[in-house]
Design a protein around this motif. Sequence first.
Motif, PDB file in Angstrom:
ATOM      1  N   SER A 293      51.683  47.626  30.270  1.00  0.00           N
ATOM      2  CA  SER A 293      52.370  46.356  30.018  1.00  0.00           C
ATOM      3  C   SER A 293      52.535  46.132  28.532  1.00  0.00           C
ATOM      4  O   SER A 293      51.801  46.668  27.712  1.00  0.00           O
ATOM      5  CB  SER A 293      51.586  45.187  30.628  1.00  0.00           C
ATOM      6  N   GLY A 294      53.552  45.330  28.173  1.00  0.00           N
ATOM      7  CA  GLY A 294      53.821  45.019  26.775  1.00  0.00           C
ATOM      8  C   GLY A 294      52.903  43.929  26.271  1.00  0.00           C
ATOM      9  O   GLY A 294      51.845  43.663  26.842  1.00  0.00           O
ATOM     10  N   HIS A 295      53.354  43.254  25.185  1.00  0.00           N
ATOM     11  CA  HIS A 295      52.497  42.268  24.525  1.00  0.00           C
ATOM     12  C   HIS A 295      52.082  41.155  25.477  1.00  0.00           C
ATOM     13  O   HIS A 295      50.934  40.743  25.506  1.00  0.00           O
ATOM     14  CB  HIS A 295      53.222  41.688  23.312  1.00  0.00           C
ATOM     15  N   HIS A 296      53.004  40.641  26.271  1.00  0.00           N
ATOM     16  CA  HIS A 296      52.649  39.592  27.221  1.00  0.00           C
ATOM     17  C   HIS A 296      53.278  39.800  28.593  1.00  0.00           C
ATOM     18  O   HIS A 296      53.000  39.047  29.513  1.00  0.00           O
ATOM     19  CB  HIS A 296      53.073  38.217  26.685  1.00  0.00           C
ATOM     20  N   GLU A 297      54.166  40.789  28.740  1.00  0.00           N
ATOM     21  CA  GLU A 297      54.853  40.964  30.001  1.00  0.00           C
ATOM     22  C   GLU A 297      53.862  41.246  31.133  1.00  0.00           C
ATOM     23  O   GLU A 297      52.902  41.996  30.968  1.00  0.00           O
ATOM     24  CB  GLU A 297      55.855  42.129  29.906  1.00  0.00           C
ATOM     25  N   GLN A 298      54.087  40.626  32.272  1.00  0.00           N
ATOM     26  CA  GLN A 298      53.369  40.881  33.514  1.00  0.00           C
ATOM     27  C   GLN A 298      51.898  40.487  33.468  1.00  0.00           C
ATOM     28  O   GLN A 298      51.151  40.795  34.393  1.00  0.00           O
ATOM     29  CB  GLN A 298      53.470  42.366  33.908  1.00  0.00           C
ATOM     30  N   ARG A 299      51.467  39.838  32.433  1.00  0.00           N
ATOM     31  CA  ARG A 299      50.052  39.522  32.344  1.00  0.00           C
ATOM     32  C   ARG A 299      49.677  38.389  33.282  1.00  0.00           C
ATOM     33  O   ARG A 299      50.394  37.404  33.415  1.00  0.00           O
ATOM     34  CB  ARG A 299      49.669  39.150  30.912  1.00  0.00           C
ATOM     35  N   GLY A 300      48.534  38.549  33.916  1.00  0.00           N
ATOM     36  CA  GLY A 300      47.991  37.482  34.737  1.00  0.00           C
ATOM     37  C   GLY A 300      47.013  36.658  33.924  1.00  0.00           C
ATOM     38  O   GLY A 300      46.222  37.199  33.147  1.00  0.00           O
ATOM     39  N   MET A 301      47.073  35.352  34.072  1.00  0.00           N
ATOM     40  CA  MET A 301      46.200  34.439  33.338  1.00  0.00           C
ATOM     41  C   MET A 301      45.319  33.726  34.359  1.00  0.00           C
ATOM     42  O   MET A 301      45.824  33.069  35.283  1.00  0.00           O
ATOM     43  CB  MET A 301      47.029  33.432  32.548  1.00  0.00           C
ATOM     44  N   VAL A 302      44.003  33.869  34.215  1.00  0.00           N
ATOM     45  CA  VAL A 302      43.054  33.344  35.193  1.00  0.00           C
ATOM     46  C   VAL A 302      41.981  32.540  34.467  1.00  0.00           C
ATOM     47  O   VAL A 302      41.577  32.899  33.350  1.00  0.00           O
ATOM     48  CB  VAL A 302      42.392  34.489  35.992  1.00  0.00           C
ATOM     49  N   TRP A 303      41.546  31.459  35.108  1.00  0.00           N
ATOM     50  CA  TRP A 303      40.424  30.666  34.607  1.00  0.00           C
ATOM     51  C   TRP A 303      39.375  30.601  35.707  1.00  0.00           C
ATOM     52  O   TRP A 303      39.682  30.223  36.853  1.00  0.00           O
ATOM     53  CB  TRP A 303      40.871  29.257  34.231  1.00  0.00           C
ATOM     54  N   LEU A 304      38.134  30.946  35.362  1.00  0.00           N
ATOM     55  CA  LEU A 304      37.026  30.945  36.312  1.00  0.00           C
ATOM     56  C   LEU A 304      36.063  29.815  35.991  1.00  0.00           C
ATOM     57  O   LEU A 304      36.047  29.280  34.877  1.00  0.00           O
ATOM     58  CB  LEU A 304      36.273  32.280  36.247  1.00  0.00           C
ATOM     59  N   THR A 305      35.271  29.463  36.968  1.00  0.00           N
ATOM     60  CA  THR A 305      34.203  28.503  36.722  1.00  0.00           C
ATOM     61  C   THR A 305      33.219  29.073  35.706  1.00  0.00           C
ATOM     62  O   THR A 305      33.156  30.295  35.506  1.00  0.00           O
ATOM     63  CB  THR A 305      33.464  28.178  38.031  1.00  0.00           C
ATOM     64  N   PRO A 306      32.441  28.227  35.034  1.00  0.00           N
ATOM     65  CA  PRO A 306      31.562  28.717  33.961  1.00  0.00           C
ATOM     66  C   PRO A 306      30.607  29.818  34.392  1.00  0.00           C
ATOM     67  O   PRO A 306      30.246  30.668  33.578  1.00  0.00           O
ATOM     68  CB  PRO A 306      30.812  27.452  33.530  1.00  0.00           C
ATOM     69  N   GLU A 307      30.199  29.825  35.654  1.00  0.00           N
ATOM     70  CA  GLU A 307      29.289  30.888  36.113  1.00  0.00           C
ATOM     71  C   GLU A 307      30.032  32.117  36.622  1.00  0.00           C
ATOM     72  O   GLU A 307      29.421  33.115  37.009  1.00  0.00           O
ATOM     73  CB  GLU A 307      28.355  30.356  37.203  1.00  0.00           C
ATOM     74  N   GLY A 308      31.384  32.058  36.620  1.00  0.00           N
ATOM     75  CA  GLY A 308      32.189  33.207  36.977  1.00  0.00           C
ATOM     76  C   GLY A 308      32.300  33.489  38.459  1.00  0.00           C
ATOM     77  O   GLY A 308      32.772  34.565  38.848  1.00  0.00           O
ATOM     78  N   LYS A 309      31.943  32.533  39.307  1.00  0.00           N
ATOM     79  CA  LYS A 309      31.904  32.802  40.746  1.00  0.00           C
ATOM     80  C   LYS A 309      33.145  32.322  41.498  1.00  0.00           C
ATOM     81  O   LYS A 309      33.355  32.688  42.661  1.00  0.00           O
ATOM     82  CB  LYS A 309      30.664  32.115  41.355  1.00  0.00           C
TER      83      LYS A 309
END
Length: 380
Positions: A101-117
Motif C-alpha cells: 500500500s502507498g502512503h495512506h491508500e487502503q489503510r484501515g484505521m482502528v481504535w481499541l479499548t485501553p486494554e486492547g480487548k
Amino acid sequence: MPHLRNLIRQVHLWLGLGVGAVLMLLGLTGAALVFYQELDAVLNPEVRVSTGGEAPGWNAAVWDDALATLRARWPQRDGAWRFEATGRPGALPVRYLPAGSGHHEQRGMVWLTPEGKRVLRSEEWGGYLMTWIYDLHMELMLKAPGRALVGWSGLASLVLLITGIWAWWPRGNWSRALRFKKDASCLRTLRDVHKLAGLAGFALLLMLSLTGFMLALPEESNWVLEQTVGPLQKTTMPASVPTGRPPVTVVQALAAAHAVMPHGRLAWVEVPGRREGAFMVRVQQPGDPSFRFPHSYVYVDQFSGRVLAVQDQQRFGAPNLINNWLHPLHDGSAGGLPLRILLCAAGLLPAVLWLTGWWRWRLRARAVQRSHRAVRTTAA
C-alpha cells in the motif's frame, strides 16, 4: 528602480491571481489539520474513553492482547498492524497496512479499548472527514500530480511573500506605510487589510510555505539538501529470516528495541505481516523535535528477536536534522499549543490575502473600463 518595483508588483499580482485560490484551500485545510486529532475525537465520541491506568509503554502486555484482538476480528488481514503509543491513557489507535500500500491508500484505521480487548471504532482511510481533509491538503485528491501541485504551490507562495514585501517596502515614512487609514475608500481599505495581513503573517507563512514545499516534494528537496548541505543518511527496511519457529511476541521485540535505545520514548510499533517483514519500532530519542512522528527506528527480526538495523537521529548529519524539523514545524507540534494556535490563525490568512487582492484588482479593472468608456463617449 521604479521600473523594477512595477515589474515586481505585476509578478505579485498575476502570480497571486493564478495560484491564490489553491493557497487559500491549502491554508484552510491546514488550519483544520493543526487540531486534526482533537477535531476527530469531537466528531467521534466513541473513542473518548477514560481509564485510571497509565499509558502503555515498552513492556505493556496490552500490545500482544491488542494484536490477538485484531487478528481474531480480521483473520484475512495478513499485512502489518501499526500501533501508536500516544503517551496518554485512553483508546489505543491502530493502523492496518496492506502489503504494497502507498502512503495512506487502503489503510484501515482502528481504535481499541485501553486494554486492547475490544474494537471501539473501525474506518478506512479517506472514508471519514478528517482523513478526507488530510488528503485534500496533501494532494488535492489527485494523488501524485496533486502532491506535485501542492509542492510547487508552496514555492509560488514563497515568491508571493518575497515580492509582496518588496513591492510594499517603504521608501520613506514607515509609520505611514504601516498605518490603517480609517474612513478611506474601498480600494484603500482593501489595500491596507491586504498589506497588514501579509505583514502580520509573513514569518509564519514563509515557514509554512518552505516546509510545505519540502514535505510535498521530498525528492527535489533532498536533492537540494545534498547539493548544498551534505549527503542524507538512509536506512533500508530489512527482512526477517524464517527459521521455522513462531514469531516472537510484541513485548519481546520491544524489549530488544528498548535495549538499543534505553532513553527513548516509544512512539509506534509495527507488527509485520505473516511473511518476512520485520518489527519496526519508532522511537523519540532525546533532542528529536517530533513527538508523534519521531525519526529513530529499530528493526527487529520477527522470528529470532534479533535487532537487524538501527536508525538513530542522534547520529544524523545536518541534512537529516533539517528534514526532522519539517513536519513538527509545519503542524506546529514543535512549539506546543501556542505555536499550533498561531499556525491555525495563519492558515486563514491566505484566504484574506487572496480575497482582498482579487477584490481590489476587480475594482481597479472596472474603474479602468469605465474610464475607457467615458473617453470613447467623449470622442464620439
